[in-house]
Structure formats: structure tokens, C-alpha cells
Design a protein around this motif. Sequence first.
Motif, PDB file in Angstrom:
ATOM      1  N   UNK A 160       0.835  -1.189   0.000  1.00 49.41           N
ATOM      2  CA  UNK A 160       0.000   0.000   0.000  1.00 49.41           C
ATOM      3  C   UNK A 160       0.879   1.252   0.000  1.00 49.41           C
ATOM      4  N   UNK A 161       0.217   2.396  -0.152  1.00 48.29           N
ATOM      5  CA  UNK A 161       0.946   3.649  -0.235  1.00 48.29           C
ATOM      6  C   UNK A 161       1.661   4.001   1.061  1.00 48.29           C
ATOM      7  N   UNK A 162       1.119   3.565   2.173  1.00 45.90           N
ATOM      8  CA  UNK A 162       1.754   3.859   3.463  1.00 45.90           C
ATOM      9  C   UNK A 162       3.155   3.253   3.511  1.00 45.90           C
ATOM     10  N   UNK A 163       3.292   2.018   3.018  1.00 41.67           N
ATOM     11  CA  UNK A 163       4.598   1.356   3.009  1.00 41.67           C
ATOM     12  C   UNK A 163       5.558   2.073   2.073  1.00 41.67           C
ATOM     13  N   UNK A 164       5.083   2.502   0.923  1.00 45.95           N
ATOM     14  CA  UNK A 164       5.957   3.151  -0.052  1.00 45.95           C
ATOM     15  C   UNK A 164       6.359   4.554   0.402  1.00 45.95           C
TER      16      UNK A 164
END
Length: 233
Positions: A160-164
Motif C-alpha cells: 500500500x501507499x503507506x509502506x511506499x
Amino acid sequence: MFTRLLTSGLFAGAAAGLLTALLQLWFVQPVLLHAELYEGGDLVHFGVDSIVPAAQELPGFDPIRDGLSIVFTMLIYCGYALVLTALMSVAEGQGAQINARTGLLWGLAGFVAVHFAPGFSLAPEVPGVAAADVTVRQVWWFITVAMAAGAMWLIAFGSNWAAWIGAAVLLLAPHVYGAPEPEVFSGPVPTELGALFAARALGIGMVAWALVGTFAGYFWSRGVGASEQSQTA
């Protein structure tokens, strides 16, 4: 599993380390030896002796020095390969495919973490240049490598975007904080020589990690050591 990890790592590290050592002897060592002439005062930048005279030609092949360099490089990359194969085993347990092709990507990620990320603000240096305290630089280097390695894992396996976004933060944070720098920049070595050394060190570092990753992925996918273990079981 342990036998497979150990043999895959040792085979990959020894093969990559040998090739890397030969590349270093051919491309990097002459630059270092040239820089040492400036560091020792044998050559003077902008002076009449700025070109290496015949009497001060760079040392040739030294069996002891160069032999030990090859051995130590192989040992270093065996250590890197063991870490890489251990992480590969974890990733495989989570469903990732490990082979020579994906191993190349692992190797390039290792290059980013160990060479490119810290080198972005703390470039490889030739002897004789001004530098900050070595302990402070080592601490910054280890923190940067650890954060970059975590970022590579999040980029590869984040969903997800949080990880990236977290990966981007980890990559940028050490450089936003800033690498340790000397109070003044000085040194007897020409900047052109320093730039050549940095470029070749990073270039060979990329090749070395590409080899480590490819060999590690290949040997791991082939199950090196696993067949012998199953036959003795």
C-alpha cells in the motif's frame, strides 16, 4: 535449510568476491596508489611533478598485497551473500519467487542500500582528503544502510501507499539530517582523481552486488546443499 543457506551464500559470495576483487585490482587500485603519491608528497597538485615520472611509476602486481586483497574481498562478499540468502529464504516463505533473475534485483537493491544510499551524501574518498571523525561517519553510514535496507524491503513487499511513503522517508531521512562533513575541505589529491575513484568504486560496487544477487538466487533456486543433506538424512 541451514546447509542450503550456508552453501548457497558461500558459493555466491566466493564467486562474486573473486570477480569483484579482480575488477578492483584493475580499475580501483591504480587510482588509490596514484592518490597515495599525492598524500605522501611524492606528487604535488598543480606542481611541475603532477605527472607520475618514470622513477615514480605505480607499483605493479604484489603477490602478498594483491593476494590478501582478493581473499579479504571474497570473505566480505561471502558475508553479504549469507545475509542476502537469509533474507531470500524469508521472502520465499512469504511466497516470493527466488531465482537468478529475481536475484539480480535483490543484488541491485543491496547495492542501493550498502553503496548508493550512503554514497549519495558520503561519497567514497581517496587517501589524503579532509574528512570528519571516522567514528561519527561510521555511525551515520550504518544507520543509513539500515534505513535504506528497510526501504528496499518496503518497496519490494509493501502492498500500500503507506509502506511506499515510509520507504521514501527512510531513504531521505539520513540525507535531510546530513552526513558528517569536515569543517574545511582540503587535501593534496586532485579533485579529478577523487571523482574518478568515487565513480569507479560505485560502478564496481553495482557490478559486485549484481553478481552476488544473481549467484545467490541461482544457487538458492538450485537447492545447493539441500540434495546432499537429504541423501545423508
